[in-house]
Write a protein that holds these residues in place. Structure first.
Motif, PDB file in Angstrom:
ATOM      1  N   ASP A   3      40.503  29.388  48.100  1.00 56.25           N
ATOM      2  CA  ASP A   3      39.342  29.863  47.358  1.00 56.25           C
ATOM      3  C   ASP A   3      39.311  31.392  47.445  1.00 56.25           C
ATOM      4  N   ASN A   5      37.074  33.486  46.484  1.00 49.94           N
ATOM      5  CA  ASN A   5      35.759  33.923  46.932  1.00 49.94           C
ATOM      6  C   ASN A   5      35.718  33.931  48.460  1.00 49.94           C
ATOM      7  N   THR A   8      38.136  36.613  50.014  1.00 53.21           N
ATOM      8  CA  THR A   8      37.590  37.968  49.889  1.00 53.21           C
ATOM      9  C   THR A   8      36.505  38.196  50.931  1.00 53.21           C
ATOM     10  N   LEU A   9      35.577  37.260  51.047  1.00 52.91           N
ATOM     11  CA  LEU A   9      34.495  37.408  52.023  1.00 52.91           C
ATOM     12  C   LEU A   9      35.026  37.379  53.453  1.00 52.91           C
ATOM     13  N   ILE A 147      32.992  42.604  44.787  1.00 52.76           N
ATOM     14  CA  ILE A 147      31.846  41.751  45.096  1.00 52.76           C
ATOM     15  C   ILE A 147      30.783  41.889  44.016  1.00 52.76           C
ATOM     16  N   LEU A 163      35.735  39.275  42.393  1.00 54.21           N
ATOM     17  CA  LEU A 163      36.518  38.423  43.292  1.00 54.21           C
ATOM     18  C   LEU A 163      35.635  37.495  44.108  1.00 54.21           C
ATOM     19  N   ALA A 164      34.399  37.925  44.384  1.00 51.26           N
ATOM     20  CA  ALA A 164      33.451  37.084  45.118  1.00 51.26           C
ATOM     21  C   ALA A 164      32.057  37.334  44.575  1.00 51.26           C
ATOM     22  N   THR A 165      31.299  36.263  44.428  1.00 52.07           N
ATOM     23  CA  THR A 165      29.932  36.351  43.922  1.00 52.07           C
ATOM     24  C   THR A 165      28.980  35.831  44.983  1.00 52.07           C
ATOM     25  N   LEU A 166      27.970  36.627  45.265  1.00 54.38           N
ATOM     26  CA  LEU A 166      26.963  36.268  46.260  1.00 54.38           C
ATOM     27  C   LEU A 166      25.584  36.195  45.611  1.00 54.38           C
TER      28      LEU A 166
END
Length: 194
Positions: A3, A5, A8-9, A147, A163-166
């Motif tokens: 994953d 996401n 990246t995190l 992000i 690349l990552a969604t929060l």
């Protein structure tokens, strides 16, 4: 397949770039989470990987230039430009706080541009760069960030990837539950608050 996401995190957490506490954001809002991208991008292997990953996530098509708003977008913007094999430029705020191209950078009308940031919260800086470059005749094809703190809600006026969604909660200082608990507020980052 891993994953992206989560990967990246994980890099942000491993390098101490994902902070928790009580923070005053550039917008003036408060939050319990903050992403200090410079802490992860100080490692060239992460910067290069994120640049390649963003390049792969963007829509296919010709790109002539990658542009980033200074300061946070400089390293990742450069890495995305490297992945494309194109030149990299950046915008800065002038003495009145308005985005501008300086240092001899320019745009030729018709050039296709991708705008890259480290973190998008409201999308305001990216939107300003989109408007500036369009006013110079550029064709802004897309925007990207490592992000996305908006949970996918930020509208920058062009297609956008991250690349990552929060989904990070933010609070008006007058109704901040962290303030109500008496927790000291910290202002990280490179820009003064609004």
């Amino acid at each position: 397949m891993s994953d992206p996401n989560a990967a990246t995190l994980a890099a942000f957490r491993k390098t101490g770039a994902y902070l928790t506490g009580h923070f005053r954001l550039t917008s003036g809002l408060h939050s319990s989470e903050y992403l200090q991208s410079a802490k992860v991008l100080q490692y060239p292997h992460y910067a290069e990987k994120f640049g390649r990953d963003i390049r792969e996530a963007l829509p296919a098509g010709e790109v002539d230039v990658v542009c980033a708003p200074a300061m946070g977008g400089l390293i990742i913007g450069h890495e995305v430009a490297r992945a494309y094999g194109v030149r990299f430029i950046f915008t800065e705020r002038d003495s009145e706080g308005k985005m501008t191209l300086r240092r001899g950078f320019g745009i030729t009308p018709g050039e296709k541009v991708v705008i890259v940031e480290d973190v998008i919260t409201t999308g305001g800086s990216t939107r300003e760069v989109v408007e500036l470059l369009r006013s110079m005749g550029a064709v802004v094809v897309a925007a990207a960030s490592i992000i996305d703190r908006s949970g996918g809600a930020a509208d920058v006026g062009v297609p956008r990837v991250a690349l990552a969604t929060l989904h990070v909660m933010t609070y008006d200082p007058s109704s901040c539950p962290l303030c109500a608990q008496g927790l000291e507020v910290v202002k990280p980052g490179s820009r003064p608050t609004a």
